[in-house]
Design an enzyme around this catalytic site. Sequence first.
Site, PDB file in Angstrom:
ATOM      1  N   HIS A 119       0.806  -1.234   0.000  1.00  0.00           N
ATOM      2  CA  HIS A 119       0.000   0.000   0.000  1.00  0.00           C
ATOM      3  C   HIS A 119       0.841   1.287   0.000  1.00  0.00           C
ATOM      4  O   HIS A 119       0.299   2.362  -0.274  1.00  0.00           O
ATOM      5  CB  HIS A 119      -0.931   0.048   1.214  1.00  0.00           C
ATOM      6  CG  HIS A 119      -1.980  -1.025   1.216  1.00  0.00           C
ATOM      7  ND1 HIS A 119      -2.853  -1.206   0.175  1.00  0.00           N
ATOM      8  CD2 HIS A 119      -2.293  -1.975   2.144  1.00  0.00           C
ATOM      9  CE1 HIS A 119      -3.666  -2.229   0.464  1.00  0.00           C
ATOM     10  NE2 HIS A 119      -3.345  -2.702   1.647  1.00  0.00           N
ATOM     11  N   ASP A 152      -0.837 -10.126  -7.248  1.00  0.00           N
ATOM     12  CA  ASP A 152      -1.093  -9.769  -5.846  1.00  0.00           C
ATOM     13  C   ASP A 152      -2.378 -10.462  -5.407  1.00  0.00           C
ATOM     14  O   ASP A 152      -3.458 -10.163  -5.923  1.00  0.00           O
ATOM     15  CB  ASP A 152      -1.249  -8.236  -5.797  1.00  0.00           C
ATOM     16  CG  ASP A 152      -1.394  -7.675  -4.395  1.00  0.00           C
ATOM     17  OD1 ASP A 152      -2.103  -8.288  -3.577  1.00  0.00           O
ATOM     18  OD2 ASP A 152      -0.814  -6.602  -4.139  1.00  0.00           O
ATOM     19  N   HIS A 156      -6.607  -7.233   0.017  1.00  0.00           N
ATOM     20  CA  HIS A 156      -6.709  -5.807  -0.290  1.00  0.00           C
ATOM     21  C   HIS A 156      -6.063  -5.501  -1.649  1.00  0.00           C
ATOM     22  O   HIS A 156      -5.086  -6.141  -2.031  1.00  0.00           O
ATOM     23  CB  HIS A 156      -6.005  -4.976   0.792  1.00  0.00           C
ATOM     24  CG  HIS A 156      -6.574  -5.162   2.168  1.00  0.00           C
ATOM     25  ND1 HIS A 156      -6.103  -6.137   3.018  1.00  0.00           N
ATOM     26  CD2 HIS A 156      -7.559  -4.525   2.828  1.00  0.00           C
ATOM     27  CE1 HIS A 156      -6.782  -6.072   4.164  1.00  0.00           C
ATOM     28  NE2 HIS A 156      -7.679  -5.099   4.071  1.00  0.00           N
ATOM     29  N   PHE A 165       3.532   1.657 -11.384  1.00  0.00           N
ATOM     30  CA  PHE A 165       3.780   1.191 -12.763  1.00  0.00           C
ATOM     31  C   PHE A 165       2.581   1.443 -13.671  1.00  0.00           C
ATOM     32  O   PHE A 165       2.365   0.731 -14.646  1.00  0.00           O
ATOM     33  CB  PHE A 165       4.149  -0.306 -12.739  1.00  0.00           C
ATOM     34  CG  PHE A 165       5.341  -0.574 -11.865  1.00  0.00           C
ATOM     35  CD1 PHE A 165       6.606  -0.184 -12.256  1.00  0.00           C
ATOM     36  CD2 PHE A 165       5.177  -1.156 -10.616  1.00  0.00           C
ATOM     37  CE1 PHE A 165       7.707  -0.383 -11.434  1.00  0.00           C
ATOM     38  CE2 PHE A 165       6.270  -1.361  -9.778  1.00  0.00           C
ATOM     39  CZ  PHE A 165       7.534  -0.967 -10.195  1.00  0.00           C
ATOM     40  N   SER A 175      -4.084  -7.701  -9.677  1.00  0.00           N
ATOM     41  CA  SER A 175      -4.483  -7.792  -8.279  1.00  0.00           C
ATOM     42  C   SER A 175      -5.859  -8.450  -8.186  1.00  0.00           C
ATOM     43  O   SER A 175      -6.805  -7.999  -8.818  1.00  0.00           O
ATOM     44  CB  SER A 175      -4.510  -6.394  -7.653  1.00  0.00           C
ATOM     45  OG  SER A 175      -4.894  -6.446  -6.295  1.00  0.00           O
ATOM     46  N   TYR A 201      -2.300  -2.655 -18.802  1.00  0.00           N
ATOM     47  CA  TYR A 201      -1.292  -3.419 -18.045  1.00  0.00           C
ATOM     48  C   TYR A 201      -1.493  -3.320 -16.531  1.00  0.00           C
ATOM     49  O   TYR A 201      -0.642  -3.766 -15.759  1.00  0.00           O
ATOM     50  CB  TYR A 201       0.124  -3.009 -18.458  1.00  0.00           C
ATOM     51  CG  TYR A 201       0.402  -3.428 -19.884  1.00  0.00           C
ATOM     52  CD1 TYR A 201       0.942  -4.683 -20.169  1.00  0.00           C
ATOM     53  CD2 TYR A 201       0.065  -2.606 -20.948  1.00  0.00           C
ATOM     54  CE1 TYR A 201       1.154  -5.094 -21.475  1.00  0.00           C
ATOM     55  CE2 TYR A 201       0.261  -3.001 -22.263  1.00  0.00           C
ATOM     56  CZ  TYR A 201       0.811  -4.244 -22.523  1.00  0.00           C
ATOM     57  OH  TYR A 201       1.000  -4.648 -23.823  1.00  0.00           O
TER      58      TYR A 201
END
Length: 340
Positions: A119, A152, A156, A165, A175, A201
């Site tokens: 984060h 990820d 969260h 990025f 994610s 991306y």
Amino acid sequence: MYRDDHPLKPRRLIGVHDTLVRLGAFDHPNAVVLAPRDARIAEIERIHSPEYVLAVQEASVDPEMDYSRWGLSEHGDTPPFLGMHEASLLTTGATIRGMEEVLDGRLRVSFNGAGGLHHAMRSRASGFCIYNDPAIACGLIADRGLKVAYVDIDAHHGDGVQAAFYDTDQVLTISLHETGRSLFPGTGFADERGIGKGAGYSINVALPPYTDDRAYVNAFDAVVPPLVARFKPDVLVTQQGIDSHFTDPLTHLQVSTRAREHVVRAFRGFGLPWVAMGGGGYDLDAVARGWSIEYLVMLDAPIPEGLHDADPPAWTGDERDAVDAATDQAVRDALAAAFS
Ligand SMILES: [Zn+2]
């Protein structure tokens, strides 16, 4: 270190270590235990602004002052504490040390359970995270001219890594997380897809609360392996926060150790140099069992049945249909936003 009443207390990793020692995992022929090193300031500044790094250094010496403009506040998620800069250099350096072993070909995979602090933003601490070690690792790898797939699986949204990025196609960020409608940090929707060269991306799979194993595995399989294959990365970087577990007190996903094993085996199956780290996870029993299973998968060692959840939740009937419909929608949205 954070106080013992902070959710990210260091004590949460002792259970993982003790479980792996009990199983003899560190005696396995594939296992190497590395000593961490301090991250260098230049490495931290690959992602963070010099002004922010200076503020963290000041807070580290004198935590009583007001650092709230940098996201550090006594009553917030990320309170300043004595020695926080040095502790964070070591946490970040552990990820970098593993990364160097992997990039130099001495290890196939490295794991830093204390890392994954996804984060932290360029000039702001957030959500227990001071220096963003996954973003720093991705940036350092990209600086070697390599393409990075960052996946990820923390409950969260990996907002800090996405932000770092957002305008480049050299780092693909994916994610899978509980939707920002019900969980911190409130972001991570499919339409956050990157800008400029980075458009397409940044991939977000915003799962509904109460997503169980079946829906979670379906969503993962539909998004992650196909996009990673299409992207053709040189290196895989994973953030494996285990707060998606059904017993986690801070989140509402209903994932068990079974789905997690499936996902981590998929990571392994990509056959890429792999830099892995932990992340969130606030039920200490689930953290100890879950990351032990994941470490054993990385080692290619057998997994004792007793480490797994005895009775994971699974929806039936109308709830089954509702969870499946919502996860299918999240998958469609994520794929529609992806590079082609
Ligand atoms: Zn988390």
